[in-house]
Structures are given as C-alpha cells and as structure tokens.
Motif scaffolding. Structure first.
Motif, PDB file in Angstrom:
ATOM      1  N   SER A  48      11.270  -7.378 -13.700  1.00  0.00           N
ATOM      2  CA  SER A  48      10.498  -7.046 -12.534  1.00  0.00           C
ATOM      3  C   SER A  48       9.666  -5.909 -12.787  1.00  0.00           C
ATOM      4  CB  SER A  48      11.416  -6.889 -11.310  1.00  0.00           C
ATOM      5  OG  SER A  48      12.062  -8.109 -11.158  1.00  0.00           O
ATOM      6  N   SER A  49       8.559  -5.511 -12.130  1.00  0.00           N
ATOM      7  CA  SER A  49       7.593  -4.315 -12.730  1.00  0.00           C
ATOM      8  C   SER A  49       8.036  -3.243 -11.537  1.00  0.00           C
ATOM      9  CB  SER A  49       6.270  -4.950 -12.417  1.00  0.00           C
ATOM     10  OG  SER A  49       6.058  -4.984 -11.284  1.00  0.00           O
ATOM     11  N   GLU A  82       0.762  -9.126 -11.121  1.00  0.00           N
ATOM     12  CA  GLU A  82       0.200  -8.728 -12.255  1.00  0.00           C
ATOM     13  C   GLU A  82      -1.299  -8.313 -12.263  1.00  0.00           C
ATOM     14  OE1 GLU A  82       1.376 -12.101 -14.957  1.00  0.00           O
ATOM     15  OE2 GLU A  82       3.240 -11.414 -15.197  1.00  0.00           O
ATOM     16  N   GLN A  83      -1.933  -8.919 -11.396  1.00  0.00           N
ATOM     17  CA  GLN A  83      -3.359  -8.644 -11.373  1.00  0.00           C
ATOM     18  C   GLN A  83      -3.382  -7.356 -10.802  1.00  0.00           C
ATOM     19  OE1 GLN A  83      -5.631 -11.494  -9.177  1.00  0.00           O
ATOM     20  NE2 GLN A  83      -7.486 -10.318  -8.899  1.00  0.00           N
ATOM     21  N   VAL A  84      -2.570  -7.026  -9.582  1.00  0.00           N
ATOM     22  CA  VAL A  84      -2.491  -5.684  -8.962  1.00  0.00           C
ATOM     23  C   VAL A  84      -2.149  -4.673 -10.024  1.00  0.00           C
ATOM     24  CG1 VAL A  84      -1.293  -4.317  -7.157  1.00  0.00           C
ATOM     25  CG2 VAL A  84      -1.784  -6.649  -6.565  1.00  0.00           C
ATOM     26  N   ALA A  85      -1.082  -4.986 -10.835  1.00  0.00           N
ATOM     27  CA  ALA A  85      -0.603  -3.833 -11.780  1.00  0.00           C
ATOM     28  C   ALA A  85      -1.672  -3.495 -12.701  1.00  0.00           C
ATOM     29  CB  ALA A  85       0.537  -4.478 -12.640  1.00  0.00           C
ATOM     30  N   ARG A  86      -2.705  -4.541 -12.964  1.00  0.00           N
ATOM     31  CA  ARG A  86      -3.767  -4.243 -13.904  1.00  0.00           C
ATOM     32  C   ARG A  86      -4.704  -3.308 -13.315  1.00  0.00           C
ATOM     33  NH1 ARG A  86      -2.916  -9.778 -15.332  1.00  0.00           N
ATOM     34  NH2 ARG A  86      -4.689 -10.534 -14.036  1.00  0.00           N
ATOM     35  N   GLY A 124       0.953  -1.177  -0.096  1.00  0.00           N
ATOM     36  CA  GLY A 124       0.043  -0.019  -0.054  1.00  0.00           C
ATOM     37  C   GLY A 124       0.796   1.366  -0.125  1.00  0.00           C
ATOM     38  N   CYS A 125       1.822   1.414   0.861  1.00  0.00           N
ATOM     39  CA  CYS A 125       2.653   2.517   0.918  1.00  0.00           C
ATOM     40  C   CYS A 125       3.835   2.644  -0.510  1.00  0.00           C
ATOM     41  CB  CYS A 125       3.810   2.232   1.791  1.00  0.00           C
ATOM     42  SG  CYS A 125       2.961   2.198   3.693  1.00  0.00           S
ATOM     43  N   MET A 126       3.858   1.537  -1.133  1.00  0.00           N
ATOM     44  CA  MET A 126       4.493   1.637  -2.569  1.00  0.00           C
ATOM     45  C   MET A 126       3.658   2.363  -3.296  1.00  0.00           C
ATOM     46  SD  MET A 126       6.603  -2.208  -2.723  1.00  0.00           S
ATOM     47  CE  MET A 126       6.099  -2.160  -4.390  1.00  0.00           C
ATOM     48  N   LEU A 127       2.650   1.679  -3.590  1.00  0.00           N
ATOM     49  CA  LEU A 127       1.420   2.105  -4.571  1.00  0.00           C
ATOM     50  C   LEU A 127       1.355   3.915  -4.182  1.00  0.00           C
ATOM     51  CD1 LEU A 127      -0.842  -0.539  -4.494  1.00  0.00           C
ATOM     52  CD2 LEU A 127       0.632  -0.119  -6.121  1.00  0.00           C
TER      53      LEU A 127
END
Length: 449
Positions: free
Chosen positions: A63-64, A445-449, A35-38
């Motif tokens: 890596s993303s 990858e689901q989070v990234a989408r 959460g903090c990263m985002l």
C-alpha cells in the motif's frame, strides 16, 4: 438472542443498495478526506510516524503512503490517517462523535490499493458500512462517552472502521462481528491529548487497528460477541453515567449518511469553534463591523466544546486549532480561516494577539444539556458604538442543514493541494471519480503520479 455486534454486522452486510443521495455524500466524503490526507502529508506528525517505522517502508510494499514509499496496509493506514487528521480539516460525524472519514478512508484505501481487483463501488459500499457501524456503536455510549473524555475517533471510530474493512475484505456477518469485537479491545485515546500531535495519531492508530482486527478475524481469532453490552464490556467501562445502551438501536431505514450526514469542514480547526465562528461571521456580514470596533465577544458553547478548546493563549499551531480566542479573532480579522493561519509564525502575530483578550467563552450547565442532544452555540458582540449583536448557530457550515457548495468543496480541495505544494489541476476529477473506478489501486496510482 443476538448480541449488539451481531445485529450491527447483519445490518451492514445486508445493506447492498443505496440511494443516489447516500452514494453522492459518500463520494464527497472520500474526496474531501483524500484532499486532507494530501495536505497533511507534509506535517510533522505523519512525518514522525513514517520516520519511526522507516525500516518497514520501501518501494515494494502493498500500500502507498502519502509521505512517500509503500508499506503493509496497517502501516500505510497508520501514516495516512494521521495525515488525514493532523490539520483538523477533515469531516465530523455527530452520531459517533468522531472524525469518521479520517479513520475509514485511509484504512479502506490501504486495503484497496493492495488489491487491484477492488472497485470504486466496493470502496464506497465499505465506507458506508463502516460509517453505519460507527453510528450504531456511538448510539449506545454517546454523548456520555465523549463528554467523559474519550476521543470517539479512536474508540468508536476504531470499532466501526473494523466493520468497514471487514466488509471490504468480503467477510461474512459473523467475521465482521468478530472484527468489531477484537477492535473493541484496541479502542483507546483520551481527549486530554487535544492540542498535541497525539490527537491525529489517534486517527492513525484507529485505522491501523481496524485493519489488524479485520485481518485477525479473517484468520480465525475470536472475542466475545457481547463485548459492547456485557459486564466489564465497552458500555460498562467507557459509557459514562448517561449512556443509554443499545436497547432502542434503530436499524434498517435510510442510511445514517442520508438522515444525519457528515459535517465537511469549512475551517481548518477544531469543530468546537465552528458554530461560533459561523455565527460571528454572519453578524459581521450583516452589520459590517471590523474587529477594531469590537469591545467584547462572549460565546456560549457545549460543555464538551469548552473542554476541547483548552488553549486561550496558544503556544503553537496545534494548540491554536483548539483555541476559541485565536480562531475567532482570525476569522473576524480576515473574514475567513485558512491553512496558512496555523503555522508558528501565524500564531504569534501581534495583530491577532491584541484582539484575543476580547473573547470569552462560557458553557451550558449540565442541567441545560441533560436530555438534549444538541444546543446552539451563541455569540454576543459588543461594539464601541454601544450596539450589542447576538447570533446563534445550531448547525455549522458544511452540515447537511447548511451544506458547502460545489465551488466551496472544490476550492477546499485545491487549497489542500496548494498547501502540500502539489500542482494537480486534474487531480480533483480523478479523486472525485474514485467511486466509479474499475480499480481503486489504478486510480490512486494516477493520483500518486
């Protein structure tokens, strides 16, 4: 006779079963850090780091990055850990005197998202290995190391995170120890940078260095395995005059996350302010006064906290996170602190500035602190009606002595998404479930989408 690094490596590699409490706390820490990263991805600090290495970021990296694109695991860790720490909303870990998760989680995710076979359980186990290694390194040098001016996040954090990354890569105890030895040569970061963008960069630097140390160890590079305790080693150079060394290092037993825990932050600012804020808010809730009714607020904190909070008249949002005067005034004015209180516009508010002069900060003496690991932070509030209110806090809200509720954890994660401009109602469930994912890469990858 085994060296300190060999003892630590043998311990973290051999620990392969964990209690339900240990696993739950590790999963919470990983969720909180993501959460903090985002939230931090939109900040100027990680954006600058990503811009500096834009030529190495593209669509095809392993890596993303939370700032966009893909890159090598070390570069992804550098950017993502800077993002995790830049808002100072990430957790604290007292045994290491470090923002442990802001280094560990981005480093481990950078490796895990480059390898689809790494499971959520492997991620959690590696996190726990790195955390225990951080605690063990910190045991020998803190609090003297931290009080001397070293930022434990980028020193102790780097060495401990190297153990976690090496475990995630499947290395044996001998190579884990070598990864930590190499990381000891990379450990750096002065606390004099607090209040600038270099501070969150310390977390990024430590995460990158941890991965590179593990990769170098895997490739066969070696250092001295007694580098912590030997002449001209880590303790000798970094320890300070009160560092105890590792002769009494406790190994085995319950995991440190269960016995000592982490401190999940409720307030997005330096943890050195939190106990005073919590104590003052306790008094306000009990006695019902407004900040307009306050004549004077006196706080007493630890010496390291006083040194950290170097900005009584902050010029920008980075300095404001390290200002007792600003953070405490905002908390009492609004009843809480939020990410929106740390913008250039918010910091210049006259409604806050008029109250900051009421707030003074003192510190314990060296004699008072000697031989005591932890002293309470104290608050004394003088009101216009003549009342003088006193309170103190030994532990901040978010510690295992006073944990956040599930609702508070979820609300913090939601606030982080909102700050980043992300509409992701189901994202908390995905991130909270990382520890059970068959593939961390697929889940992220689901989070990234």
């Amino acid at each position: 006779m085994a060296t300190v690094l060999e003892l630590i490596a043998a311990q973290v590699v051999s620990r392969n079963t964990f209690s339900s409490v240990t696993l739950a706390r590790a999963r919470d820490a990983i969720t909180d850090t993501v959460g903090c990263m985002l939230a931090g991805a939109v900040d100027a600090a990680p954006q600058a780091v990503a811009s500096a290495f834009a030529g190495d970021i593209g669509a095809e990296g392993a890596s993303s990055l939370v700032t966009g694109g893909r890159a090598s695991p070390p570069l992804a860790a550098l950017v993502n850990a800077t993002a995790a720490h830049c808002l100072d909303f990430d957790d604290n870990f007292h045994p290491a005197r470090a923002h442990a998760s802001a280094v560990l989680v981005p480093a481990l995710l950078a490796v895990a998202t480059a390898n689809a076979s790494i499971s959520g359980y492997q991620l959690v186990a590696a996190y726990l290995a790195g955390l225990e290694a951080q605690a063990s390194v910190g045991f020998g040098v803190n609090p003297s190391h931290y009080n001397r001016g070293w930022h434990g996040t980028s020193t102790v954090g780097c060495i401990g995170a190297a153990a976690g990354v090496a475990c995630l890569m499947g290395l044996g105890a001998d190579r884990v120890a070598q990864a930590m030895s190499l990381a000891a040569s990379m450990a750096a970061g002065p606390k004099g940078q607090f209040g600038t963008a270099a501070k969150p960069f310390h977390a990024g630097m430590a995460a990158r260095n941890a991965i590179e140390a593990a990769l170098l160890s895997r490739a066969g590079l070696t250092g001295r395995l007694d580098i912590l305790e030997r002449h001209q080693g880590f303790l000798d150079l970094f320890g300070g005059d009160q560092a105890a060394g590792w002769a009494d290092l406790p190994l085995d037993g319950a995991h440190v996350i269960e016995t000592r825990g982490l401190v999940a932050k409720l307030h997005p600012c330096c943890a050195s302010t939190h106990r005073a804020i919590d104590a003052a808010l306790d008094l306000q809730a009990e006695h019902g006064f407004s900040l307009d009714e306050v004549i004077r607020i006196e706080t007493k904190v630890g010496r390291s906290a006083r040194d950290n909070l170097a900005y009584p008249d902050p010029a920008d949002e980075m300095q404001a996170r390290f200002s007792m005067q600003y953070c405490l005034a905002v908390a009492l004015l609004q009843g809480r602190l939020s990410l929106s209180d740390f913008t250039p516009e918010a910091v210049s508010r006259s409604a806050v500035r008029t109250h900051m002069a009421k707030i003074a900060m003192d510190a314990y003496s060296p004699e008072e602190e000697r031989g005591v690991e932890r002293l309470p932070h104290k608050v004394s509030i003088t009101l216009q009606d003549g009342r003088i209110l006193h309170a103190e806090r030994l532990h901040a809200k978010g510690s295992i002595a006073c944990p956040l509720t599930d609702e508070e954890k979820r609300a913090k994660f939601t606030d982080c998404l909102r700050w980043a401009g992300i509409d992701g109602d189901d994202m908390h469930g995905v991130v909270a479930g990382l520890g059970d994912a068959a593939s961390v890469r697929t889940a992220m990858e689901q989070v990234a989408r």
